[in-house]
Design an enzyme around this catalytic site. Structure first.
Site, short mmCIF file in Angstrom:
data_model
loop_
_atom_site.label_atom_id
_atom_site.label_comp_id
_atom_site.label_asym_id
_atom_site.label_seq_id
_atom_site.Cartn_x
_atom_site.Cartn_y
_atom_site.Cartn_z
N CYS A 1 0.82 -1.23 0.00
CA CYS A 1 0.00 0.00 0.00
C CYS A 1 0.85 1.27 0.00
O CYS A 1 0.35 2.35 -0.32
CB CYS A 1 -0.93 0.01 1.20
SG CYS A 1 -1.94 -1.47 1.27
N HIS B 1 -3.73 6.94 2.68
CA HIS B 1 -4.07 5.64 2.10
C HIS B 1 -5.44 5.23 2.62
O HIS B 1 -5.74 5.38 3.81
CB HIS B 1 -3.00 4.63 2.48
CG HIS B 1 -3.39 3.22 2.18
ND1 HIS B 1 -3.88 2.83 0.97
CD2 HIS B 1 -3.38 2.10 2.97
CE1 HIS B 1 -4.15 1.54 1.00
NE2 HIS B 1 -3.86 1.07 2.20
N ASN C 1 -10.15 -0.58 -0.29
CA ASN C 1 -8.70 -0.42 -0.21
C ASN C 1 -8.09 -0.88 -1.54
O ASN C 1 -8.14 -2.07 -1.86
CB ASN C 1 -8.19 -1.27 0.96
CG ASN C 1 -6.69 -1.23 1.12
OD1 ASN C 1 -5.96 -0.74 0.26
ND2 ASN C 1 -6.21 -1.75 2.24
O1 UT7 Z 1 -3.87 -1.47 3.52
C1 UT7 Z 1 -2.84 -2.14 4.17
C2 UT7 Z 1 -2.96 -2.08 5.63
N1 UT7 Z 1 -4.15 -2.72 6.08
C3 UT7 Z 1 -4.80 -2.19 7.07
O2 UT7 Z 1 -4.43 -1.15 7.54
C4 UT7 Z 1 -5.97 -2.95 7.63
C5 UT7 Z 1 -6.00 -2.77 9.09
N2 UT7 Z 1 -7.04 -3.53 9.78
C6 UT7 Z 1 -8.36 -3.24 9.68
O3 UT7 Z 1 -8.78 -2.38 8.95
C7 UT7 Z 1 -9.29 -3.96 10.64
O4 UT7 Z 1 -8.52 -4.70 11.55
C8 UT7 Z 1 -10.31 -4.90 9.94
C9 UT7 Z 1 -11.37 -4.07 9.25
C10 UT7 Z 1 -9.59 -5.79 8.95
C11 UT7 Z 1 -11.01 -5.78 10.98
O5 UT7 Z 1 -11.63 -4.97 11.98
P1 UT7 Z 1 -11.41 -5.30 13.53
O6 UT7 Z 1 -12.25 -4.35 14.27
O7 UT7 Z 1 -9.93 -5.29 13.78
O8 UT7 Z 1 -12.05 -6.73 13.66
P2 UT7 Z 1 -11.37 -8.09 14.14
O9 UT7 Z 1 -10.44 -8.62 13.11
O10 UT7 Z 1 -10.84 -7.91 15.54
O11 UT7 Z 1 -12.65 -9.03 14.19
C12 UT7 Z 1 -13.73 -8.77 15.09
C13 UT7 Z 1 -14.81 -9.81 14.87
C14 UT7 Z 1 -14.30 -11.24 14.84
O12 UT7 Z 1 -15.26 -12.07 15.45
P3 UT7 Z 1 -15.04 -12.59 16.97
O13 UT7 Z 1 -13.76 -13.37 16.93
O14 UT7 Z 1 -14.96 -11.35 17.79
O15 UT7 Z 1 -16.26 -13.42 17.20
C15 UT7 Z 1 -14.26 -11.60 13.37
O16 UT7 Z 1 -14.39 -12.96 13.11
O17 UT7 Z 1 -15.44 -9.60 13.58
C16 UT7 Z 1 -15.45 -10.83 12.85
N3 UT7 Z 1 -15.36 -10.52 11.43
C17 UT7 Z 1 -16.43 -10.27 10.66
N4 UT7 Z 1 -17.74 -10.26 10.92
C18 UT7 Z 1 -18.58 -9.95 9.89
C19 UT7 Z 1 -14.23 -10.39 10.68
N5 UT7 Z 1 -14.56 -10.06 9.42
C20 UT7 Z 1 -15.92 -9.98 9.37
C21 UT7 Z 1 -16.83 -9.68 8.35
N6 UT7 Z 1 -18.15 -9.67 8.66
N7 UT7 Z 1 -16.46 -9.38 7.11
#
Ligand code: UT7
Length: 326
Positions: free
Chosen positions: A113, A253, A283
């Site tokens: 990115c 970004h 993204n």
């Molecule tokens: O561009 C390059 C750099 N990349 C980034 O900067 C990305 C950085 N990270 C992010 O933007 C965020 O971490 C995400 C958007 C990818 C994820 O958000 P989060 O608030 O960090 O969620 P998480 O990964 O901690 O997941 C929370 C919950 C999990 O369920 P449990 O374990 O709490 O029951 C996931 O399984 O959300 C669940 N989950 C979803 N639920 C519905 C993960 N993806 C989804 C989804 N729909 N698509």
């Protein structure tokens, strides 16, 4: 003093729109979750057979036209991408061929990115050193081809697109004031495509294990991104004797609305001073900054001599920033 200056921009987004409602039918997710956690509502998807250089060509054609520069005048083409046409040759070489830029040297940079800002760093160095005069800097991605459409934790995030900028020498106070690039390979496993390279060559096994798709430890990446982006923004401004309130626009970004808002809050920037278009495009990795910059230019959000800060964070890990006096 000779510095580099962006004299024009261009961007291209494929027509096909994939909405959160469409994704609800593909994986166990919801519009509510995606909107709340990321800010993304829809993303563009290239058609089958379209490659990264095809999108790059459309964006570059426009940027060159706006600059009034012919393809034959371009000395260098530098492309940031992680979803190039082929492992080799470079996507920049494919783009050179399409443009007919026969006098250019062409190569890619792989900084995920941060790819566009790494490419801008190289272009800026080429121009400052007097090695090159007219450079096309491009970010282009077809992430839909390396996205695992069965993995809800990643497939809701990414989109396809391309952006380009024409960079030439400047002899007044306008132009790129400084570009900063950083890497930390100890965190390589936060975002990667593990298969298809020499570590895990393409095989039926690697495909069955879905190693040819993007893997991301989203939550860990999120935390490092917020910390790092604030830090480089402040350092970049300080190095140029500026404070956040001097900025007319932040062009970050477009990975996650919450990351962008956290950076903006820490810099005390009102939302009018922050470009955000990830609701429409998701993204797009290396393409996200040049697409956002092009939109800001076209919609009149940037005026001559405005201070603009670009910043990115991505796989590698890599992170980067650029301060521009437009
Ligand atoms: O561009 C390059 C750099 N990349 C980034 O900067 C990305 C950085 N990270 C992010 O933007 C965020 O971490 C995400 C958007 C990818 C994820 O958000 P989060 O608030 O960090 O969620 P998480 O990964 O901690 O997941 C929370 C919950 C999990 O369920 P449990 O374990 O709490 O029951 C996931 O399984 O959300 C669940 N989950 C979803 N639920 C519905 C993960 N993806 C989804 C989804 N729909 N698509």
């Amino acid at each position: 003093m000779r510095r580099s200056r962006i004299i024009s921009t261009g961007s291209f987004l494929p027509e096909k729109v994939l909405t959160n409602a469409d994704l609800e039918k593909m994986v166990d997710t919801s519009d509510e979750w995606i909107t709340e956690r990321t800010g993304i509502k829809e993303r563009r998807i290239a058609v089958h057979g379209q490659a990264a250089s095809d999108l790059a060509y459309e964006a570059s054609r426009v940027a060159l036209e706006r600059a009034g520069i012919s393809a034959g005048e371009v000395n260098a083409i530098i492309v940031g991408t992680i979803s190039g046409d082929m492992p080799f040759p470079s996507t920049a070489c494919f783009l050179q061929d399409k443009l007919g830029a026969s006098n250019a040297v062409a190569f890619d940079v792989n900084a995920a990115c941060s790819g566009f800002l790494y490419a801008l760093y190289v272009a800026d160095s080429f121009i400052k050193s007097g090695l090159q005069e007219k450079i096309l800097v491009v970010g282009t991605e077809i992430l839909s081809q390396i996205t695992d459409w069965e993995d809800r934790t990643t497939c809701v995030l990414f989109g396809d697109g391309a952006g380009a900028a024409v960079v030439v020498p400047s002899y007044d106070d306008r132009g790129v004031l400084s570009v900063h690039i950083h890497s930390d390979g100890t965190m390589w496993d936060l975002i990667s495509v593990p298969g298809g390279g020499s570590r895990n060559p393409a095989s039926s096994d690697s495909i069955n294990q879905r190693l040819h798709y993007i893997k991301m430890k989203g939550n860990e990446t999120f935390k490092v991104a917020v910390r790092t982006l604030e830090d480089i923004a402040l350092k970049t401004l300080a190095q140029n004797g500026l404070v956040p309130s001097d900025l007319a626009l932040l062009v970050p970004h477009q990975a996650n609305q919450r990351i962008i808002q956290a950076t903006a809050e820490r810099l005390k920037l009102p939302k009018e001073k922050v470009v955000m278009n990830l609701d429409k495009y998701g993204n797009t990795s290396a393409a996200s900054i040049p697409i956002a910059l092009d939109e800001a230019v076209r919609t009149g959000r940037i005026r001559e001599r405005d201070y603009i800060l670009l910043e990115a964070f991505g796989g590698g890990l890599t992170w980067a920033s650029a301060l521009i006096k437009w």
